[in-house]
Design a protein around this motif. Sequence first.
Motif, short mmCIF file in Angstrom:
data_model
loop_
_atom_site.label_atom_id
_atom_site.label_comp_id
_atom_site.label_asym_id
_atom_site.label_seq_id
_atom_site.Cartn_x
_atom_site.Cartn_y
_atom_site.Cartn_z
N PRO A 1 0.83 -1.21 0.00
CA PRO A 1 0.00 0.00 0.00
C PRO A 1 0.87 1.26 0.00
O PRO A 1 1.93 1.28 0.62
N GLY A 2 0.40 2.28 -0.70
CA GLY A 2 1.10 3.56 -0.71
C GLY A 2 2.12 3.68 -1.83
O GLY A 2 2.69 4.75 -2.06
N GLU A 3 2.33 2.58 -2.57
CA GLU A 3 3.33 2.58 -3.63
C GLU A 3 3.05 3.65 -4.69
O GLU A 3 3.97 4.13 -5.35
N GLU A 4 1.76 4.03 -4.84
CA GLU A 4 1.38 4.96 -5.90
C GLU A 4 1.54 6.42 -5.49
O GLU A 4 1.34 7.33 -6.29
N LEU A 5 1.90 6.67 -4.21
CA LEU A 5 1.99 8.06 -3.73
C LEU A 5 3.10 8.82 -4.44
O LEU A 5 4.15 8.26 -4.75
N PRO A 6 2.87 10.13 -4.68
CA PRO A 6 3.97 10.95 -5.17
C PRO A 6 5.13 10.88 -4.18
O PRO A 6 4.91 10.82 -2.97
N GLY A 7 6.34 10.87 -4.69
CA GLY A 7 7.49 10.71 -3.80
C GLY A 7 8.03 9.29 -3.85
O GLY A 7 9.08 9.01 -3.31
N VAL A 8 7.28 8.40 -4.53
CA VAL A 8 7.74 7.01 -4.71
C VAL A 8 8.05 6.83 -6.19
O VAL A 8 7.22 7.17 -7.04
N CYS A 9 9.21 6.34 -6.52
CA CYS A 9 9.43 5.98 -7.92
C CYS A 9 10.38 4.79 -8.02
O CYS A 9 11.02 4.42 -7.03
N SER A 10 10.42 4.18 -9.18
CA SER A 10 11.29 3.02 -9.34
C SER A 10 12.72 3.51 -9.59
O SER A 10 12.93 4.56 -10.21
N ALA A 11 13.69 2.76 -9.08
CA ALA A 11 15.08 3.09 -9.36
C ALA A 11 15.30 3.08 -10.86
O ALA A 11 16.07 3.87 -11.40
N ASP B 1 9.30 2.25 11.65
CA ASP B 1 8.97 3.27 10.65
C ASP B 1 10.21 4.11 10.36
O ASP B 1 10.88 4.56 11.28
N LEU B 2 10.49 4.28 9.07
CA LEU B 2 11.67 5.04 8.66
C LEU B 2 11.16 6.28 7.90
O LEU B 2 10.66 6.16 6.79
N PRO B 3 11.26 7.47 8.51
CA PRO B 3 10.75 8.66 7.84
C PRO B 3 11.63 9.04 6.65
O PRO B 3 12.85 8.90 6.72
N CYS B 4 11.02 9.49 5.56
CA CYS B 4 11.77 9.93 4.38
C CYS B 4 10.82 10.66 3.44
O CYS B 4 9.60 10.51 3.56
N GLY B 5 11.39 11.43 2.53
CA GLY B 5 10.56 12.14 1.57
C GLY B 5 10.61 11.53 0.18
O GLY B 5 9.84 11.90 -0.70
N LEU B 6 11.55 10.62 -0.02
CA LEU B 6 11.70 10.00 -1.35
C LEU B 6 11.91 8.51 -1.16
O LEU B 6 12.73 8.11 -0.34
N ALA C 1 4.46 10.66 -0.04
CA ALA C 1 5.15 9.71 0.81
C ALA C 1 5.88 10.44 1.93
O ALA C 1 6.48 11.49 1.69
N ALA C 2 5.80 9.89 3.14
CA ALA C 2 6.51 10.52 4.25
C ALA C 2 7.36 9.51 5.02
O ALA C 2 8.00 9.86 6.01
N GLY C 3 7.34 8.26 4.57
CA GLY C 3 8.15 7.26 5.26
C GLY C 3 7.83 5.87 4.75
O GLY C 3 6.99 5.69 3.86
#
Length: 431
Positions: free
Chosen positions: A113-123, A290-295, A263-265
């Motif tokens: 879940p959440g994979e589609e959020l902005p801030g997530v992309c494939s390497a 939980d690991l916070p991150c923006g990307l 995405a926030a984590g």
Amino acid sequence: STQEKTPQICVVGSGPAGFYTAQHLLKQHPQAHVDIYEKQPVPFGLVRFGVAPDHPEVKNVINTFTQTAHSGRCAFWGNVEVGRDVTVPELREAYHAVVLSYGAEDHRALEIPGEELPGVCSARAFVGWYNGLPENQELEPDLSCDTAVILGQGNVALDVARILLTPPEHLERTDITKAALGVLRQSRVKTVWLVGRRGPLQVAFTIKVPRPRKRLTELLLRTATEKPGLEEAARQASASRAWGLRFFRSPQQVLPSPDGRRAAGVRLAVTRLEGVDEATRAVPTGDMEDLPCGLVLSSIGYKSRPVDPSVPFDSKLGVIPNVEGRVMDVPGLYCSGWVKRGPTGVIATTMTDSFLTGQMLLQDLKAGLLPSGPRPGYAAIQALLSSRGVRPVSFSEWEKLDAEEVARGQGTGKPREKLVDPQEMLRLLGH
Ligand code: FAD
């Protein structure tokens, strides 16, 4: 028979697999003619669009590929997408044999879940973006956060971490695109975590020989488990950029920001290893972190796509089912490279495997297993393409684009400034 005199062979894809297969066929059969079809207007696959810009020495294989393309019995036809502009059955009709070497153009999804959020992309998309792959030029990765998490610990994950953390001035004289360099210059990313489900011994970096592997493992264990000394702690605190490995963590969810918009984590399940050797598996312990991150960059592997309904495809393994490069149940059809073995292995692995496919094809040719009688080869395909309004790019046309890129890089001390827009490339060629 004619086919033994002048076998017409085509290869689909101009990455290492395509070029090494062609090289083997041309070298081992003094009359064979090989056409290489490529969907991009430009050749070389992941050597151009995958290999990191700060590893220019890896790209020297391009010299060998260029020699192959200069053979009077070889032709390159870029801007031709097999499966769209011409079908595999049409190629099989026109040639004595067809080799599929079209790589692995998709990425494996995380399926969380959440994979589609902005801030997530494939390497994969991120790599394509900084290397000038046309389809990824609109990516606009948001590097305004201070922490990025890379899910995966393979070579691609390491490349991406390095590009994120390398001071941009060290990339200025590479072939990274101007646009990517501009965005990296504005980057606020300071910390990069590489997250893996398993432990340091299972890391997928390509160090296969025991000694360096042992040394790497020792280094990893030391940096991961030792508390830093005072001096080292001070250095780490003042260092502007840092990275770290998180072992035994399996991603469960991309956590949204409070407004739910990005995405926030990442929520990670803590795992431990069960079983021995090949049967080792990472199983969850029940603990979460939980690991916070923006990307969030997912780097859990590439994946091949089926090219044409007439070609068998194993969608579970993401490869064309084959025995040593002979496509199952389709005489005269072969495969090599990542689409044959799956998306692992370096260029040298791909070379060995492509030579083997070439060898199987020539064995079949010698045994009379390929169609007899002459085949039209490119003449037939050219007629089809032109009736469909497709204008291929030849190798000498690529060399014009190459010269243009080199010229554009000269002013800024770069080996080249890549052209990233296929329309512009075709315009430059007067198409
Ligand atoms: P590819 O190189 O992907 O070539 C496939 C070609 O087929 C592409 O040009 C594609 O455009 C074309 N194609 C796809 N579909 C079609 C179609 N329908 N019609 C026509 N053409 C099509 N190895 C190293 O040794 N050193 C490194 O530093 C290194 N860095 C890497 C970095 C990254 C990010 C990645 C992903 C890989 C890296 N590798 C490296 C591995 C190396 O790139 C691969 O082993 C190799 O490229 C696989 O070759 P291939 O020809 O099977 O696939």
